[in-house]
Structures are given as structure tokens and as C-alpha cells.
Design an enzyme around this catalytic site. Structure first.
Site, short mmCIF file in Angstrom:
data_model
loop_
_atom_site.label_atom_id
_atom_site.label_comp_id
_atom_site.label_asym_id
_atom_site.label_seq_id
_atom_site.Cartn_x
_atom_site.Cartn_y
_atom_site.Cartn_z
N ASN A 213 7.24 -9.67 -13.49
CA ASN A 213 8.22 -8.60 -13.70
C ASN A 213 9.58 -9.08 -13.20
O ASN A 213 9.72 -10.21 -12.74
CB ASN A 213 7.77 -7.32 -12.98
CG ASN A 213 7.63 -7.55 -11.49
OD1 ASN A 213 8.60 -7.82 -10.80
ND2 ASN A 213 6.39 -7.48 -10.99
N ASP A 310 -4.37 -2.36 -4.68
CA ASP A 310 -3.10 -1.80 -4.23
C ASP A 310 -2.91 -2.22 -2.77
O ASP A 310 -3.63 -1.76 -1.88
CB ASP A 310 -3.11 -0.28 -4.38
CG ASP A 310 -1.72 0.29 -4.16
OD1 ASP A 310 -1.09 -0.05 -3.14
OD2 ASP A 310 -1.27 1.06 -5.02
N ILE A 311 -1.96 -3.11 -2.56
CA ILE A 311 -1.78 -3.70 -1.22
C ILE A 311 -1.32 -2.63 -0.23
O ILE A 311 -1.87 -2.49 0.87
CB ILE A 311 -0.78 -4.87 -1.29
CG1 ILE A 311 -1.31 -5.92 -2.27
CG2 ILE A 311 -0.54 -5.47 0.09
CD1 ILE A 311 -0.30 -6.98 -2.66
N LYS A 347 -0.93 6.92 -1.67
CA LYS A 347 -1.05 5.63 -0.98
C LYS A 347 -1.10 5.78 0.53
O LYS A 347 -1.11 4.79 1.25
CB LYS A 347 0.10 4.72 -1.40
CG LYS A 347 0.12 4.48 -2.91
CD LYS A 347 1.11 3.42 -3.31
CE LYS A 347 1.12 3.27 -4.84
NZ LYS A 347 1.23 1.89 -5.26
N1 CTP Z 1 2.20 -1.73 -4.45
C1 CTP Z 1 1.31 -2.55 -3.84
N2 CTP Z 1 0.29 -3.11 -4.53
C2 CTP Z 1 0.16 -2.87 -5.85
C3 CTP Z 1 1.07 -2.04 -6.52
C4 CTP Z 1 2.10 -1.48 -5.79
O1 CTP Z 1 1.44 -2.78 -2.63
N3 CTP Z 1 -0.84 -3.43 -6.50
C5 CTP Z 1 3.26 -1.08 -3.68
C6 CTP Z 1 4.66 -1.54 -3.97
O2 CTP Z 1 5.03 -2.62 -3.12
C7 CTP Z 1 5.46 -0.28 -3.66
C8 CTP Z 1 4.52 0.84 -4.03
O3 CTP Z 1 3.21 0.29 -3.99
O4 CTP Z 1 5.73 -0.16 -2.29
C9 CTP Z 1 4.76 1.45 -5.37
O5 CTP Z 1 4.85 0.45 -6.34
P1 CTP Z 1 5.23 0.82 -7.83
O6 CTP Z 1 5.29 -0.44 -8.64
O7 CTP Z 1 6.43 1.73 -7.83
O8 CTP Z 1 4.04 1.74 -8.27
P2 CTP Z 1 2.59 1.44 -8.72
O9 CTP Z 1 1.67 1.76 -7.58
O10 CTP Z 1 2.48 0.08 -9.30
O11 CTP Z 1 2.37 2.57 -9.81
P3 CTP Z 1 2.98 2.67 -11.30
O12 CTP Z 1 2.95 1.30 -11.86
O13 CTP Z 1 2.04 3.62 -11.96
O14 CTP Z 1 4.35 3.25 -11.14
#
Ligand code: CTP
Length: 419
Positions: A213, A310-311, A347
Site C-alpha cells: 500500500n 490483526d497486530i 481492537k
Molecule cells: N492493524 C494491525 N494489523 C492489521 C491491520 C491493521 O495492527 N492486520 C492496525 C493498524 O496499524 C492501525 C489499525 O489497526 O493502527 C487500523 O488499521 P486500518 O488499516 O485503518 O484498519 P483495518 O483494521 O485494516 O480495517 P479496514 O481495512 O477494514 O479499514
């Protein structure tokens, strides 16, 4: 205050206030500060190189193409040999050149080539100062980190009244002193460990291709730097980025989301964790070991995606290792607040920093950010700021938080929720 061992490059541009530069040189020399001067062509209509030279006890530079100057000290070296560049008086024209990146004389070239802090002290007619063009140029320069001693108000040489007078030399000296001898920053996060994630992740398709990305890592890296400036021991887990490592921070470089999760877990315990990385939500199932080839007549490969862990959610899950304050980001292009609030709950984060990353905002990959900090207590919307400034504000909010201030060790109790 002593400025012993410090060196200022004073750029004197054309304006009736140029005479005040002479007094400034005298004050700087009295504080034992080395001074070199660049005099613009128009500046030379108001003060002479000889008076600057006599007071500064140094050579005065006037022309970009002066052969002697170039053999003694090239303009690049001149721009970097000082600890601080001071433009006093700074005319509307020179400020416009700085904002536009023009380099058509020695002063503007030195200002474009420097890697040192710059302080400008504007002086001009009140209408010129208040003109939207000058104000826009000032806003641009301030956003880039140029320091400003604003002009004072009063009767002007042109018989008008208002802001535009060059600040008085003692005020200029005080500004120079505070830039060259800044008060030591308080270290409210000394003894705390902060974990920060930053940048994108790359999810391999084959050895040469990957899913990724547009994250640049600027915001996450700036947060790591700001937390370190406040005294925290910082572990930065970074995806592939081209921004430099922040000073004083331990950096673990990773490629994939799985590697990022492992590096975060290995970095625990932490008092604070900030998840600024744009983690790829999916990875390719069975990435190919060899480069995928286009075979004549064959359909393009169908990629099967698997969800990444999801970290943030996994580190924020209740348990003895949970950091006392967990801050997530929400990068959204629609329904910013509703989506961000949902992420806060889903989260188990304490705060969510929400930002609109629609392409027209220029935020993803850009230098500025507009954020809303969402906590259980409410929402705080911040103005559009440089990412460094967002980082510093966030770091000081973190340092003010009771759970972070009180905590030493890891007992897994719930984090305080005030911003
Ligand atoms: N994050 C994470 N691990 C993932 C996805 C997201 O730690 N696999 C964390 C990002 O670092 C951020 C938060 O979750 O702090 C939200 O990330 P975002 O990209 O906005 O959302 P997503 O959880 O990916 O959800 P979506 O793609 O549906 O918006």
C-alpha cells in the site's frame, strides 16, 4: 547567555531596517558568537560591506560568482559552516524566493542549499506584509520549519502605521540564543518503553512481486522520534520504507505482517504501543517460490488471499503483556468517525487516531496530516499539521496520560482512557 563557539550566518537583504543588522552583529559579537555576513545587492544600498565587515570581524560575501569567494569558501560550504542562518531584515521578495525555491543570487542560493536551521525577521511596508501572497509565503516557510521573529507594529519609514517594522536587535538576539542554546527538553517518558509500528507491509506473490500500500512510514517514524525525544526507550518495528531511521530509536525492519507481529511480540513488555503501520490485511496463500511466468494462452494466475493477523488487536487483547496504553490508527476513506469508533471497540485500543486518507487529502504518503483522536472520553480534532507536529502532540498527550505516568512494570490492569 554565552554563544561561545557558535556561528551565525547573517543575511542582510534590502530594506531601510538593514541598519539594525549592524546593532545585531554588535550584540552577537558581545555574546562571543561568530558572525559571517551575506549582503544582497539591494541590502548594499542601505549598509556597506565595510561596516558589516568591521563589526563582524569577518569577510562579507556579496556575489554568487565571486571567484575569490568560491576558491576560499563555496556557497554550499558557506550555507553549512554556520550553526544558524538568520535573515534580518527579510524582505517580501527574499521570503517569496525562499518559499518558491528560487536561487538567483548568493543569499537565496545559500538559503536553498543549507541544511541548518533558518530564522527570518521580516521587515516591509504594512500592506506588503499583510498581502495574501506574503502571508501565504510565510505559512509555507513556517510549515517547512523556518523560525520567525514577526515584525513589530508602529510608525514606518513610509509614513504608514501597522505591522512591518523589523524586530529590535535584543529581541532578535533572544530568538537566536533560544535556537542555539535550547532549554533541555523535559523527559517525562524516561524509564518507559514504547513500541511503535510504521510503514506498509509487503506480502509476497512470488520472489519479485508483492501486495503493498501507499504508506510512507513518515507518521509512524515521526511518532517514534517524538517519543524518544521525551525520554522513552523506543522500539520501532518498520515495514519497508525509504524514510531514514529516527535518531535514538531501536529499529527492527520487517517485510510481512507475520514478521511484524513476531517482532512486536518479541519487543514486549512495553508501557505504550502505537500502531501506525498500514498492515496489509491479506497475504497470498502459498506465495510462489519462483517467479510466476506468463505462459502462452494460459489464464492469469488466480491469487488466493488469507487474512493476516490483526497486530494491534492481538497486542491489545487483555493479558499480562498488554501495554498500559494502546493507540491505534484508523485510515479511512468513508465514514471516518463511525469506522474509527468501531475500530476502537473491536481492537480493544485505548485511543484511535483517525485520519481521512482519500486521495484528494494528499495525506497518504504526504508530509501533513489531519487527525481526530478518539478515546472513550470523546473526540479531539486537531488542525492540519506537519506529520512531525502531529507526532509531537501525540507524544506529549501520551506523556500526560495517568496510566503511563504511574506505571512501572506490567500488571495488565486496564489503561486509563483520558487523552
Ligand atoms: N492493524 C494491525 N494489523 C492489521 C491491520 C491493521 O495492527 N492486520 C492496525 C493498524 O496499524 C492501525 C489499525 O489497526 O493502527 C487500523 O488499521 P486500518 O488499516 O485503518 O484498519 P483495518 O483494521 O485494516 O480495517 P479496514 O481495512 O477494514 O479499514
Amino acid at each position: 547567555m554565552s554563544l561561545s563557539g557558535k556561528r551565525v550566518l547573517l543575511i542582510v537583504a534590502g530594506g531601510i531596517a538593514a541598519y539594525k543588522a549592524l546593532e545585531l552583529i554588535r550584540l552577537l559579537r558581545r555574546a562571543d558568537c561568530g558572525v559571517s555576513c551575506v549582503l544582497t545587492e539591494n541590502g548594499g544600498q542601505f549598509v556597506t560591506p565595510l561596516s558589516l565587515q568591521a563589526l563582524s570581524e569577518s569577510k562579507v560575501y556579496t556575489g554568487l560568482f565571486s571567484l575569490t569567494d568560491e576558491s576560499e569558501m563555496g556557497h554550499i560550504q558557506l550555507s553549512r559552516a554556520a550553526d544558524l542562518l538568520v535573515v534580518a531584515p527579510a524582505t517580501a521578495n527574499l521570503l517569496a524566493k525562499m518559499a518558491g525555491g528560487l536561487a538567483d543570487d548568493l543569499a537565496s542560493t545559500v538559503l536553498l542549499a543549507t541544511d541548518k536551521p533558518v530564522l527570518v525577521a521580516p521587515a516591509m511596508n504594512v500592506r506588503m506584509w499583510l498581502h495574501p501572497a506574503t502571508q501565504a509565503n510565510m505559512a509555507t516557510l513556517e510549515r517547512r520549519g523556518v523560525h520567525v521573529v514577526p515584525p513589530g507594529e508602529g510608525a514606518m519609514a513610509c509614513n504608514e502605521f501597522g505591522p512591518g517594522r523589523l524586530a529590535e536587535p535584543p529581541e532578535l538576539l533572544a530568538a537566536i540564543e533560544s535556537l542555539l542554546n535550547p532549554a533541555p527538553l523535559p523527559k517525562p517518558l524516561a524509564g518507559r518503553h514504547a513500541l511503535v509500528t510504521s510503514g506498509p507491509t509487503h506480502e509476497p506473490i512470488d520472489p519479485v512481486r508483492y501486495l503493498a500500500n501507499r504508506s510512507s512510514g513518515r507518521q509512524g517514524h515521526a511518532i517514534a522520534a517524538a517519543l524518544a525525544e521525551l525520554g522513552a526507550r523506543v522500539t520501532l518495528v518498520s515495514g519497508p520504507v525509504s524514510v531514514p531511521d529516527p535518531a535514538g530509536v531501536t529499529v527492527h525492519r520487517v517485510e510481512t505482517a507475520l514478521e511484524m507481529l513476531a517482532a512486536c511480540r518479541a519487543a514486549l513488555p512495553a508501557d505504550v504501543a502505537v500502531f501506525a503501520a498500514a498492515v496489509a490485511d491479506w497475504r497470498v496463500d502459498h506465495a510462489a517460490a519462483q517467479k510466476l511466468k506468463k505462459l502462452p494462452g494460459a489464464a492469469p494466475p488466480a491469487l488466493t488471499l488469507l487474512p493476516n493477523p490483526d497486530i494491534l488487536a492481538s497486542i491489545a487483547a487483555p493479558g499480562p503483556q498488554r501495554p498500559r496504553l494502546v493507540v491505534g490508527f484508523a485510515a479511512e476513506t468513508t465514514d471516518l468517525m463511525a469506522n474509527a469508533r468501531a475500530k476502537l471497540a473491536r481492537k480493544n485500543a485505548d485511543w484511535i487516531v483517525a485520519n481521512d486518507v482519500s486521495p484528494e487529502t494528499g495525506i497518504m504518503g504526504g508530509a501533513e496530516n489531519v487527525v481526530h483522536v478518539i478515546t472513550a472520553a470523546g473526540i479531539e480534532s486537531w488542525p492540519r499539521l506537519a506529520k512531525d507536529a502531529v507526532a509531537r502532540r501525540l507524544a506529549s498527550r501520551i506523556a500526560e496520560t495517568r496510566s503511563v505516568q504511574q506505571f512501572h512494570g506490567g500488571d495488565g490492569a486496564a489503561a486509563a482512557l483520558e487523552p
